[in-house]
Design an enzyme around this catalytic site. Structure first.
Site, PDB file in Angstrom:
ATOM      1  N   VAL A 241      -0.974 -16.606  -7.149  1.00  0.00           N
ATOM      2  CA  VAL A 241      -0.636 -17.800  -7.923  1.00  0.00           C
ATOM      3  C   VAL A 241      -0.173 -18.852  -6.922  1.00  0.00           C
ATOM      4  CG1 VAL A 241       0.947 -18.759  -9.633  1.00  0.00           C
ATOM      5  CG2 VAL A 241      -0.023 -16.464  -9.958  1.00  0.00           C
TER       6      VAL A 241
ATOM      7  N   TYR B 259       0.786 -20.676  10.154  1.00  0.00           N
ATOM      8  CA  TYR B 259       1.023 -19.475   9.335  1.00  0.00           C
ATOM      9  C   TYR B 259       0.576 -18.211  10.075  1.00  0.00           C
ATOM     10  CZ  TYR B 259       2.319 -22.083   5.147  1.00  0.00           C
ATOM     11  OH  TYR B 259       2.979 -22.877   4.251  1.00  0.00           O
TER      12      TYR B 259
ATOM     13  N   TRP C 189       5.640 -18.862  -8.524  1.00  0.00           N
ATOM     14  CA  TRP C 189       6.285 -20.161  -8.725  1.00  0.00           C
ATOM     15  C   TRP C 189       6.901 -20.263 -10.120  1.00  0.00           C
ATOM     16  CZ3 TRP C 189       6.971 -22.572  -4.313  1.00  0.00           C
ATOM     17  CH2 TRP C 189       6.049 -22.387  -3.274  1.00  0.00           C
TER      18      TRP C 189
ATOM     19  N   VAL D 263       0.042 -23.111  -5.410  1.00  0.00           N
ATOM     20  CA  VAL D 263       0.067 -24.545  -5.646  1.00  0.00           C
ATOM     21  C   VAL D 263      -0.661 -25.210  -4.492  1.00  0.00           C
ATOM     22  CG1 VAL D 263       2.172 -24.665  -7.029  1.00  0.00           C
ATOM     23  CG2 VAL D 263       2.347 -24.675  -4.523  1.00  0.00           C
TER      24      VAL D 263
ATOM     25  N   CYS E 144       5.514 -26.849  -0.127  1.00  0.00           N
ATOM     26  CA  CYS E 144       4.196 -26.340   0.282  1.00  0.00           C
ATOM     27  C   CYS E 144       3.328 -27.438   0.904  1.00  0.00           C
ATOM     28  CB  CYS E 144       3.501 -25.766  -0.958  1.00  0.00           C
ATOM     29  SG  CYS E 144       1.770 -25.364  -0.695  1.00  0.00           S
TER      30      CYS E 144
END
Lengths: 333, 333
Positions: A112, A177, A79, A114, A46
């Site tokens: 969720v 993206y 994750w 990171v 990521c």
């Protein structure tokens, strides 16, 4: 993984970061800086999480803040700690990062993401606010920076850094993206054009100076780096950002190699995690889930010649030493 | 379009060509060479069909054999004449190429492919046997070749041409499809490795000689060209043939530009048809059907320097003139 797009425009809609508490020296949000207390959860795939890995390395915060590396392949529970023995993070004792989100907010059913910083004693998520996380590592954790740590967010340059970060976020970090996740041609076209126009402008700037702001590495370079290092491996093909490869943009390619070869940058990059994540998780883009064998990555180690532009990568400081043994990565090519 | 793969191995299974009658000078299959009698149906997207477009141009057969260009986007009835007024080919009077297949074999329900040669008076498909079609244009239609037409299949070199054609077919022309259409990682990996090993071997060969066989352009060059010209536009990203772009393989890139800039090659290439076909038809590979805006194609016009290797592109012959006005393509970049 379902990719949310606007049904009208086909534009990718990014979920907001929900947990924005800050860990500060004065502990005003209830989360004081304290070495050993927090765990940084990342995926090496990521780009948003990788910023915090680079900053942590450059500042020498590896001892103060431990790191948990999630499996690059998410499942429907997001994750997972499936790379760890028994599929559990050995410090937090959880199988899914979502458990820390639940501990912080029972019943939470949002995204969720990171990077996430978790309070080890309570198991609660403190923050997933990635743009603030790296700035706070630089400005709030100073008591625990290594000797010779650089100032990645110098006060007198913050205006300029913030300004360029905003443009890089909109037109580079997020635009790749928006190109790749667009569900309509017009949304893709717009993101692609914006991306390459900005890369041209950054190329021009970086043809005259070694780093984006001032003459040392700053937060601005880190934010651009984490997108550039993924460019040919995933954004060029998978996200159709294919006017040129990074290797065909001479200034940006040399700039990215310069950073990659700087301790603290390249030693955080796991191309295997990057490629498997993008190609295997985004089934709406790549339904076969086949992971390309290319590109040839050996060019990352070639001389970049950027020293000729001057610049002092670490200012009055020094480069970090090698990563802790437990965090060392296998050869990347 | 459904892509047939072997459920066990994930390998792409190519349908055989069903109609293999030959049009010959002696008419032994019932189809004698006769100018004006046959119509060559192509898609400019298709590498197999594009071979016949190049050979027809090089040999000056434009008057003898007319051409119908199908829409690059097939529907469930396969190739369509939707680019023509009223969606009908003006010569054959049909809306779908499948109608010519049906005329030849009522009840036929196999694949409908290009190139296809149709007998205009009866409306029947004669052949879709693409490897034979180009050889027959060279060897059976000699009475109608232009003055100065090259010998693309010289008798004394046929053994060597056939041998290299076989390797190029297996490891280049077909391998890119086997990589792109694989439904399992192992099938993809095998095709990718075979492809790039062969490209390395061809690079080595072409570093010493201007053309693949002998010192003039032959059928072997045409068959390699039609894959190379599509490489960066579609195979690199869409088919994951991404060890390098063609632009990063210096010998093959110069070789491909040399041919592209030779009359009869580049003037048959429609990058818009190529990109729209691959990215919009193969929904199993690209479900969003978004067509990349890249790559930047301007490099195709840059000097290639291959003259230094000697070679006589047309042997004792001459290059063809420009294409007929009705077949001229818009600027490609």
């Amino acid at each position: 993984m379902t990719i949310p797009t606007d049904p009208e425009t086909g534009k990718f809609v990014r979920a907001p970061n929900h947990f924005a508490a800050r860990i500060t020296a004065d502990g005003r949000d209830g989360w004081p800086v304290e070495p050993g207390r927090y765990r940084l959860v990342v995926s090496r795939a990521c780009p948003w999480a990788s910023r915090s890995l680079v900053v942590r390395r450059l500042l020498g915060l590896e001892e103060a803040i431990s790191v948990a590396v999630a499996d690059p392949i998410q499942d429907e529970r997001s994750w997972r700690f499936t790379l760890d023995p028994d599929g559990r993070d050995p410090v937090l004792g959880i199988r899914f990062l979502a458990e820390a989100y639940q501990a912080a907010e029972p019943g939470y059913d949002g995204g969720v993401s990171v990077p996430a910083i978790v309070d080890v004693p309570s198991g609660k998520l403190v923050t997933n606010d990635y743009p603030q996380i790296t700035l706070d590592l630089s400005t709030e954790w100073t008591a625990y920076h290594r000797e010779g740590a650089p100032d990645l967010y110098p006060e007198k340059l913050r205006g300029e850094i913030d300004e360029i970060n905003q443009a890089v976020y909109r037109d580079v970090n997020a635009a790749v993206y928006e190109a790749g996740f667009a569900s309509q041609q017009s949304a893709y076209d717009e993101a692609y054009s914006r991306l390459f126009a900005r890369l041209d402008q950054l190329s021009d700037r970086l043809s005259r100076q070694r780093f984006l702001v001032g003459d040392t590495i700053t937060e601005a370079d880190i934010r651009l780096f984490t997108t550039l290092v993924r460019f040919d491996a995933v954004y060029h093909g998978h996200f159709k950002c294919n006017r040129q490869k990074l290797t065909e943009l001479p200034v940006l390619w040399a700039y990215a190699r310069d950073l990659f070869q700087t301790p603290g940058f390249g030693d955080t990059v796991d191309f295997d995690h990057i490629k498997r994540h993008y190609y295997q998780v985004h089934e709406q883009v790549n339904p076969t889930r086949i992971v390309p064998k290319g590109p040839d990555l050996r060019g990352w180690a070639t001389p970049h010649g950027r020293e000729e532009l001057g610049g002092r990568p670490f200012g009055d400081g020094t480069p970090p030493g090698p990563p802790p043994a437990a965090e060392a990565l296998p050869p990347q090519w």
